[in-house]
Scaffold this motif. Structure first.
Motif, PDB file in Angstrom:
ATOM      1  N   GLY A 269       0.821  -1.195   0.000  1.00  0.00           N
ATOM      2  CA  GLY A 269       0.000   0.000   0.000  1.00  0.00           C
ATOM      3  C   GLY A 269       0.857   1.248   0.000  1.00  0.00           C
ATOM      4  O   GLY A 269       2.086   1.190   0.062  1.00  0.00           O
TER       5      GLY A 269
ATOM      6  N   TYR B 276      -4.310  10.485  -5.302  1.00  0.00           N
ATOM      7  CA  TYR B 276      -3.533   9.261  -5.095  1.00  0.00           C
ATOM      8  C   TYR B 276      -4.425   8.023  -5.200  1.00  0.00           C
ATOM      9  O   TYR B 276      -4.064   7.024  -5.833  1.00  0.00           O
ATOM     10  CB  TYR B 276      -2.857   9.276  -3.725  1.00  0.00           C
ATOM     11  N   GLU B 277      -5.570   8.075  -4.545  1.00  0.00           N
ATOM     12  CA  GLU B 277      -6.478   6.925  -4.571  1.00  0.00           C
ATOM     13  C   GLU B 277      -6.852   6.553  -6.005  1.00  0.00           C
ATOM     14  O   GLU B 277      -6.855   5.372  -6.372  1.00  0.00           O
ATOM     15  CB  GLU B 277      -7.730   7.236  -3.749  1.00  0.00           C
ATOM     16  N   GLU B 278      -7.137   7.568  -6.805  1.00  0.00           N
ATOM     17  CA  GLU B 278      -7.515   7.307  -8.200  1.00  0.00           C
ATOM     18  C   GLU B 278      -6.333   6.786  -9.012  1.00  0.00           C
ATOM     19  O   GLU B 278      -6.470   5.843  -9.796  1.00  0.00           O
ATOM     20  CB  GLU B 278      -8.050   8.593  -8.832  1.00  0.00           C
TER      21      GLU B 278
ATOM     22  N   PHE C 111      -3.633   5.173  -7.985  1.00  0.00           N
ATOM     23  CA  PHE C 111      -3.186   3.837  -7.575  1.00  0.00           C
ATOM     24  C   PHE C 111      -4.242   2.771  -7.841  1.00  0.00           C
ATOM     25  O   PHE C 111      -3.926   1.583  -7.911  1.00  0.00           O
ATOM     26  CB  PHE C 111      -2.821   3.827  -6.089  1.00  0.00           C
ATOM     27  N   ARG C 112      -5.501   3.179  -7.965  1.00  0.00           N
ATOM     28  CA  ARG C 112      -6.593   2.207  -8.083  1.00  0.00           C
ATOM     29  C   ARG C 112      -6.405   1.287  -9.297  1.00  0.00           C
ATOM     30  O   ARG C 112      -6.710   0.093  -9.231  1.00  0.00           O
ATOM     31  CB  ARG C 112      -7.937   2.931  -8.158  1.00  0.00           C
ATOM     32  N   GLU C 113      -5.913   1.833 -10.382  1.00  0.00           N
ATOM     33  CA  GLU C 113      -5.749   1.036 -11.598  1.00  0.00           C
ATOM     34  C   GLU C 113      -4.798  -0.133 -11.389  1.00  0.00           C
ATOM     35  O   GLU C 113      -4.904  -1.153 -12.070  1.00  0.00           O
ATOM     36  CB  GLU C 113      -5.243   1.918 -12.736  1.00  0.00           C
ATOM     37  N   GLU C 114      -3.847   0.029 -10.467  1.00  0.00           N
ATOM     38  CA  GLU C 114      -2.889  -1.044 -10.170  1.00  0.00           C
ATOM     39  C   GLU C 114      -3.288  -1.821  -8.918  1.00  0.00           C
ATOM     40  O   GLU C 114      -2.488  -2.605  -8.396  1.00  0.00           O
ATOM     41  CB  GLU C 114      -1.489  -0.453  -9.998  1.00  0.00           C
ATOM     42  N   ASP C 115      -4.517  -1.601  -8.432  1.00  0.00           N
ATOM     43  CA  ASP C 115      -5.025  -2.291  -7.245  1.00  0.00           C
ATOM     44  C   ASP C 115      -4.128  -2.050  -6.025  1.00  0.00           C
ATOM     45  O   ASP C 115      -3.880  -2.952  -5.231  1.00  0.00           O
ATOM     46  CB  ASP C 115      -5.180  -3.790  -7.516  1.00  0.00           C
TER      47      ASP C 115
ATOM     48  N   HIS D 170      -3.749   0.190  -2.603  1.00  0.00           N
ATOM     49  CA  HIS D 170      -4.626   0.928  -1.697  1.00  0.00           C
ATOM     50  C   HIS D 170      -3.800   1.746  -0.709  1.00  0.00           C
ATOM     51  O   HIS D 170      -2.721   1.327  -0.274  1.00  0.00           O
ATOM     52  CB  HIS D 170      -5.539  -0.042  -0.939  1.00  0.00           C
TER      53      HIS D 170
END
Length: 294
Positions: free
Chosen positions: A182, A209-211, A213-217, A219
């Motif tokens: 994470g 950041y959340e958006e 990193f989300r593409e790479e799963d 968190h």
């Protein structure tokens, strides 16, 4: 401990300086050791922040370090020194040797191979990896099992996410088992009365950041760290987490618990029963073993 999993190999890295890599490495090391875990901390950063925190003025006098280990023509274990903290050892970096690391061969698996030669009594191996993705940073990411990404809640840091993700993909070409636990957000100072203690701008950057990193799963950790507490520097320079303000100490304890939980979940999944073939342990047994490992 289940010998098939071995010690946790956790690298702390992100492609920007000043985001708290050395502080996070040291404090997680200290808190894990205080919980009775056997910890080895490896300082790969030529700035030697973690080494100086533990060894102080003695660092320049130490003859064996990560540089002498890398220079050895034969397979050897890294030079391990007692940190002065019960249950916590360190492999120091070499001060004022940045040029050597630039000349060290690329994409080396030497550290990963050497860690396989270590005594089996370590529970955690934590690596302070420098922000520049060069030969020595590759060394750490190739040797790691897990990766923690400290990130600053600033616009210039969030702009480096895509570069960081590309670096992780490059590292996985040589270490396919590398898992990102994470991203750890670092803010300036806690703001009383504000959600999560963050300013409106910091909350917007956190959402970015959340958006991203989300593409790479990947968190974000629920725990948010703050750089404002001067007690952090005092605690680092004295290698004593008891000097932290109680609120800072609580945050590091929460972070360690989150790391524990995510590793337990990951290792439980890797030991979950298969639908066919040989009989495996039950999920409950797997979770118990994973928890014991951490």
């Amino acid at each position: 401990r289940d010998a098939s999993t071995g010690p946790i190999r956790l690298a702390i890295w992100f492609g920007k300086g000043g985001v708290g890599k050395s502080t996070t490495t040291m404090m997680v090391s200290l808190f894990a050791a205080r919980r009775g875990r056997r910890v080895l901390t490896i300082d790969l950063d030529p700035e030697c922040g973690t080494s100086r925190d533990f060894l102080g003025k003695e660092l320049p006098n130490i003859q064996n370090n990560i540089k002498t280990f890398l220079e050895s023509p034969v397979p050897v274990v890294p030079p391990i020194l007692p940190s002065g903290i019960e249950g916590l050892d360190i492999v120091p970096c070499a001060p004022d040797e940045q040029r050597f690391f630039r000349l060290f061969p690329e994409k080396s698996g030497k550290l990963r191979e050497a860690l396989d030669l270590l005594p089996s009594d370590y529970d955690w191996i934590l690596m302070d990896v420098p922000n520049q993705f060069d030969n020595v940073a590759e060394l750490g990411l190739i040797a790691a099992e897990y990766l923690l990404l400290p990130v600053e809640l600033t616009a210039d840091c969030v702009e480096r996410v895509q570069t960081g993700l590309r670096v992780i993909k490059e590292a996985r070409a040589f270490n396919p088992e590398l898992k990102v636990l994470g991203a750890l957000a670092l803010a300036s100072m806690p703001r009383a009365g504000q959600p999560m203690g963050l300013t409106a701008k910091e909350r917007l950057i956190l959402a970015e950041y959340e958006e991203a990193f989300r593409e790479e799963d990947i968190h974000l950790f629920k725990t948010i760290m703050f750089r404002s507490s001067t007690t952090v520097e005092e605690a680092r320079s004295n290698a004593d987490e008891h000097l932290l303000h109680w609120t800072v100490r609580r945050r590091f304890k929460k972070l360690l618990a989150e790391i524990h939980s995510r590793i337990t979940t990951t290792r439980s999944l890797s030991h979950s029963p298969a639908p066919y073939g040989k009989r495996h342990r039950t999920t409950q047994q797997s979770r118990a073993t994973a928890a014991a490992n951490v």
